[in-house]
Design an enzyme around this catalytic site. Structure first.
Site, short mmCIF file in Angstrom:
data_model
loop_
_atom_site.label_atom_id
_atom_site.label_comp_id
_atom_site.label_asym_id
_atom_site.label_seq_id
_atom_site.Cartn_x
_atom_site.Cartn_y
_atom_site.Cartn_z
N GLU A 54 0.83 -1.20 0.00
CA GLU A 54 0.00 0.00 0.00
C GLU A 54 0.87 1.27 0.00
O GLU A 54 0.57 2.24 -0.70
CB GLU A 54 -0.92 0.01 1.23
CG GLU A 54 -1.86 -1.18 1.30
CD GLU A 54 -1.31 -2.34 2.11
OE1 GLU A 54 -2.08 -2.99 2.81
OE2 GLU A 54 -0.08 -2.61 2.02
N CYS A 79 -2.65 -3.68 7.10
CA CYS A 79 -2.34 -3.85 8.52
C CYS A 79 -2.87 -2.67 9.34
O CYS A 79 -2.85 -1.52 8.90
CB CYS A 79 -0.83 -4.01 8.72
SG CYS A 79 0.16 -2.63 8.12
N ASP A 194 22.26 -40.78 -1.63
CA ASP A 194 22.31 -39.94 -2.83
C ASP A 194 23.40 -38.87 -2.80
O ASP A 194 23.78 -38.37 -3.86
CB ASP A 194 20.96 -39.23 -3.02
CG ASP A 194 19.82 -40.19 -3.27
OD1 ASP A 194 20.07 -41.40 -3.37
OD2 ASP A 194 18.67 -39.73 -3.37
#
Length: 293
Positions: A54, A79, A194
């Protein structure tokens, strides 16, 4: 046909995605300011701790008088509380914006009189911030499990031997996933068999924090996962619920888990899988390890 509110919210959504992982654990938010049916300002939340969407949208408006009587479309409710930045709700009121339309409700905020959209676009606003909403409401990170399965249903060869399952195109998609998450988690068996890199190499992006579950302290320091300081070695017994709660307190809101059968079974049993992504290979392995979905 989409309403005008939905059309402007779609623009805000596209802006929000630009924030990506840089805003975590905060939400990705986009904002569009409209006056007389025309967009006069745009902005998005760019970085954690930085100005909110905003604020950036308001700053982008050249003639601040145009803000009086305008409407702001924002993907997440502005907020109302003081945090790392002042409340956006106060700034919106101060500059003269008369109407606020939100794509989703912020669970952090008290009740407001802002209009919250409903429908497909609103659902996309919520889905965009699935990491944030899980982190806030469940007090743990959002957990995505990624598994690669051969055409005949195996995840590894005999005795857990590593077998190439995915192709180059799928590997690129996997690396895109890694770049989007704050952390990546594997068990010690996966590392021992792996020796994975677990980084982002095939696309542009930051390596996630590597979390290695190794309660018996079996993984050697020469493993690739220990190549730099961007790792967390869990070499003591703990529960996943406790670990995830601790990680949430450290502002980790998203984890991509690449598990073997054992870790997958635990996650499934504890109901800790928020999302399951399966990559299916075209080759048959004929024998090896399987995972029961």
């Amino acid at each position: 046909m989409p309403t005008s509110d939905e059309k402007f919210m779609v623009q805000a959504l596209k802006l929000a995605t630009l924030g990506g992982r840089d805003v975590a654990p905060n939400p990705m938010v986009g904002a569009v300011i409209v006056k007389n049916g025309k967009v006069i300002g745009k902005g998005y939340h760019k970085k954690f701790g930085g100005p909110h969407a905003e604020v950036n949208a308001i700053k982008s408006v050249k003639n601040k008088k145009d803000l009086i009587g305008s409407t702001i479309y924002v993907t997440l409710e502005p907020c109302q509380l003081h945090g790392k930045t002042p409340p956006c709700s106060e700034l919106i009121k101060k500059v003269g914006i008369s109407k606020v339309i939100c794509g989703s409700k912020d669970p952090f905020q008290p009740k407001s009189n802002y209009k919250i959209l409903k429908g497909e676009i609103a659902d996309k606003c919520v889905f965009l911030n699935k990491f944030f909403f899980t982190w806030v409401t469940k007090k743990r990170p959002f957990i995505t499990v990624k598994i690669a399965v051969s055409a005949d249903g195996f995840v590894a060869g005999k005795g857990g031997a590593p077998v190439r399952i995915t192709n180059k195109k799928q590997d690129i998609e996997i690396h895109k996933l890694r770049a989007f998450y704050q952390a990546i988690m594997v068990g010690s068996n996966t590392v021992l068999s792996d020796n994975p890199h677990l980084g982002v190499r095939l696309v542009k992006g930051k390596d996630p924090l590597r979390i290695i579950l190794d309660s018996k302290n079996r993984v050697p320091k020469t493993a690739k996962v220990f190549r730099d300081k961007n790792y967390l070695h869990i070499n003591k017994k703990t529960t996943l619920n406790k670990l995830f709660a601790e990680l949430a307190k450290k502002e980790i809101s998203s984890i991509l888990v690449e598990p073997g059968p054992t870790l997958y079974r635990i996650l499934k049993k504890e109901k800790l899988i928020d999302e399951l992504i399966v990559f299916t290979g075209k080759k048959n392995i004929k024998a090896g390890l399987k995972i029961s979905f």
